[in-house]
Design an enzyme around this catalytic site. Structure first.
Site, PDB file in Angstrom:
ATOM      1  N   GLY A 102       0.764  -1.244   0.000  1.00  0.00           N
ATOM      2  CA  GLY A 102       0.000   0.000   0.000  1.00  0.00           C
ATOM      3  C   GLY A 102       0.791   1.289   0.000  1.00  0.00           C
ATOM      4  N   GLU A 156       3.771   4.112   6.104  1.00  0.00           N
ATOM      5  CA  GLU A 156       2.576   3.268   5.940  1.00  0.00           C
ATOM      6  C   GLU A 156       1.540   3.981   5.084  1.00  0.00           C
ATOM      7  OE1 GLU A 156       1.048   0.591   6.088  1.00  0.00           O
ATOM      8  OE2 GLU A 156       1.284  -0.529   7.944  1.00  0.00           O
ATOM      9  N   ASP A 157       0.697   3.220   4.411  1.00  0.00           N
ATOM     10  CA  ASP A 157      -0.410   3.830   3.676  1.00  0.00           C
ATOM     11  C   ASP A 157      -1.485   4.327   4.632  1.00  0.00           C
ATOM     12  OD1 ASP A 157      -1.135   1.242   4.442  1.00  0.00           O
ATOM     13  OD2 ASP A 157      -1.937   0.659   2.496  1.00  0.00           O
ATOM     14  N   ASP A 196      -5.092   1.796  10.717  1.00  0.00           N
ATOM     15  CA  ASP A 196      -6.494   1.505  11.023  1.00  0.00           C
ATOM     16  C   ASP A 196      -6.564   1.087  12.491  1.00  0.00           C
ATOM     17  OD1 ASP A 196      -9.195   0.940  10.615  1.00  0.00           O
ATOM     18  OD2 ASP A 196      -8.856  -0.939   9.594  1.00  0.00           O
ATOM     19  N   LYS A 228      -7.010   6.559  10.779  1.00  0.00           N
ATOM     20  CA  LYS A 228      -8.406   6.495  11.238  1.00  0.00           C
ATOM     21  C   LYS A 228      -8.396   6.514  12.770  1.00  0.00           C
ATOM     22  CE  LYS A 228     -10.004   3.550   7.381  1.00  0.00           C
ATOM     23  NZ  LYS A 228     -10.377   2.161   7.006  1.00  0.00           N
ATOM     24  N   PHE A 271     -14.093   2.473   4.851  1.00  0.00           N
ATOM     25  CA  PHE A 271     -13.157   1.926   3.888  1.00  0.00           C
ATOM     26  C   PHE A 271     -12.848   2.919   2.761  1.00  0.00           C
ATOM     27  CE2 PHE A 271     -11.573  -0.975   0.633  1.00  0.00           C
ATOM     28  CZ  PHE A 271     -10.689  -1.704   1.392  1.00  0.00           C
ATOM     29  N   VAL A 272     -11.575   3.069   2.430  1.00  0.00           N
ATOM     30  CA  VAL A 272     -11.166   3.990   1.367  1.00  0.00           C
ATOM     31  C   VAL A 272     -10.296   3.272   0.327  1.00  0.00           C
ATOM     32  CG1 VAL A 272     -11.274   6.092   2.764  1.00  0.00           C
ATOM     33  CG2 VAL A 272      -9.160   4.765   2.731  1.00  0.00           C
ATOM     34  N   ASP A 313      -5.972  -0.338  -1.711  1.00  0.00           N
ATOM     35  CA  ASP A 313      -6.680  -1.246  -2.610  1.00  0.00           C
ATOM     36  C   ASP A 313      -8.011  -1.732  -2.058  1.00  0.00           C
ATOM     37  OD1 ASP A 313      -5.300  -2.889  -0.573  1.00  0.00           O
ATOM     38  OD2 ASP A 313      -6.148  -4.548  -1.715  1.00  0.00           O
ATOM     39  N   ARG A 364      -5.395   0.776  -6.701  1.00  0.00           N
ATOM     40  CA  ARG A 364      -4.260   1.475  -6.098  1.00  0.00           C
ATOM     41  C   ARG A 364      -3.808   2.630  -6.989  1.00  0.00           C
ATOM     42  NH1 ARG A 364      -2.320  -1.923  -1.934  1.00  0.00           N
ATOM     43  NH2 ARG A 364      -2.477  -4.138  -2.321  1.00  0.00           N
TER      44      ARG A 364
HETATM   45  P1  IMP Z   1      -4.205  -2.041  10.766  1.00  0.00           P
HETATM   46  O1  IMP Z   1      -3.195  -3.128  11.040  1.00  0.00           O
HETATM   47  O2  IMP Z   1      -5.570  -2.409  11.283  1.00  0.00           O
HETATM   48  O3  IMP Z   1      -3.773  -0.680  11.269  1.00  0.00           O
HETATM   49  O4  IMP Z   1      -4.422  -1.983   9.218  1.00  0.00           O
HETATM   50  C1  IMP Z   1      -3.470  -1.466   8.408  1.00  0.00           C
HETATM   51  C2  IMP Z   1      -3.516  -2.038   7.018  1.00  0.00           C
HETATM   52  O5  IMP Z   1      -4.832  -2.425   6.620  1.00  0.00           O
HETATM   53  C3  IMP Z   1      -3.104  -0.967   6.054  1.00  0.00           C
HETATM   54  O6  IMP Z   1      -1.707  -0.996   5.853  1.00  0.00           O
HETATM   55  C4  IMP Z   1      -3.897  -1.307   4.814  1.00  0.00           C
HETATM   56  O7  IMP Z   1      -3.167  -2.202   4.018  1.00  0.00           O
HETATM   57  C5  IMP Z   1      -5.133  -1.977   5.332  1.00  0.00           C
HETATM   58  N1  IMP Z   1      -6.276  -1.032   5.398  1.00  0.00           N
HETATM   59  C6  IMP Z   1      -6.823  -0.496   6.512  1.00  0.00           C
HETATM   60  N2  IMP Z   1      -7.867   0.310   6.220  1.00  0.00           N
HETATM   61  C7  IMP Z   1      -7.958   0.295   4.868  1.00  0.00           C
HETATM   62  C8  IMP Z   1      -8.841   0.965   3.941  1.00  0.00           C
HETATM   63  O8  IMP Z   1      -9.753   1.750   4.296  1.00  0.00           O
HETATM   64  N3  IMP Z   1      -8.632   0.712   2.617  1.00  0.00           N
HETATM   65  C9  IMP Z   1      -7.654  -0.131   2.166  1.00  0.00           C
HETATM   66  N4  IMP Z   1      -6.811  -0.769   3.001  1.00  0.00           N
HETATM   67  C10 IMP Z   1      -6.963  -0.559   4.342  1.00  0.00           C
HETATM   68 MG    MG Z   2      -0.722  -1.914   4.280  1.00  0.00          MG
END
Ligand code: IMP
Ligand code: MG
Length: 184
Positions: A53, A108-109, A112, A140, A161-162, A168, A174
């Site tokens: 991402g 990081e992208d 979440d 977020k 979700f985005v 993606d 992407r």
């Molecule tokens: P986390 O481990 O819950 O913080 O999630 C992080 C990863 O989940 C990111 O690096 C993304 O790859 C994916 N992700 C989280 N939210 C989204 C979203 O809204 N769209 C697309 N990918 C997401």
């Molecule tokens: Mg990611």
């Protein structure tokens, strides 16, 4: 590519609407690049992208950094192919460079729940870097479940979700230049 009708992207039952324009993204990334260049003046940080991402954000960010820096990537698997997190994180591609004693910026992208970035921080800490900061294109805040500090944030967004600008949905979209949010 999806059909973009009146600025909406329709993917099956899901409708996505514009959240961040290309112009807004580019302006913010320029500011982040300037800030990092100031903060790391006279240092040579290693900018570490988390695949897949982060590669779009990382490449724009990098071109807005005006000091010497090095680049590396690693790859995690966490999300499956859909919209919900699997809750598991594992390492697929290791770093190539020796990070011991180096100033690191993890890119990081999106943050979440914070699970992925927590896993990354804990893993990299074991290699004794001199310092480690986190740069996330999107954050977020209402989804965060782990205690992680994010040093550079592009945009704070709602917990929906985005897609686009590296992010993606089932590995696609992407390549969109702006960010779209699910309309539900
Ligand atoms: P986390 O481990 O819950 O913080 O999630 C992080 C990863 O989940 C990111 O690096 C993304 O790859 C994916 N992700 C989280 N939210 C989204 C979203 O809204 N769209 C697309 N990918 C997401
Ligand atoms: Mg990611």
């Amino acid at each position: 590519m999806p059909e973009i009708k009146e600025e909406q992207i329709v993917l099956g039952k899901n409708v996505f609407i514009p959240l961040l324009s290309e112009e807004a993204i580019q302006a913010r990334v320029r500011d982040l690049g300037k800030q990092i260049s100031l903060d790391y003046k006279n240092k040579v940080p290693v900018i570490i992208g988390v695949l897949n991402g982060a590669f779009v954000f990382m490449s724009d960010l990098l071109r807005n950094i005006s000091i010497d820096c090095e680049v590396d990537f690693f790859k995690l698997s966490s999300y499956g192919d859909e919209k919900i997190t699997s809750g598991n994180v594992s390492l697929i591609k290791e770093l190539n460079c020796d990070v011991k004693g180096r100033e690191l910026i993890i890119v990081e992208d999106i943050i979440d729940s914070g699970l992925s970035i927590k896993f990354i921080k804990d893993m990299i800490s074991m290699h004794n870097p001199a310092s480690m900061r986190i740069a996330a294109f999107l954050f977020k805040p209402n989804s965060l479940r782990y205690d992680v500090k994010i040093d550079y944030i592009g945009f704070e967004i709602p917990s929906k979700f985005v897609i686009g600008y590296g992010l993606d949905y089932a590995q696609k979209y992407r390549n969109l230049k702006s960010v779209y949010i699910i309309n539900e």
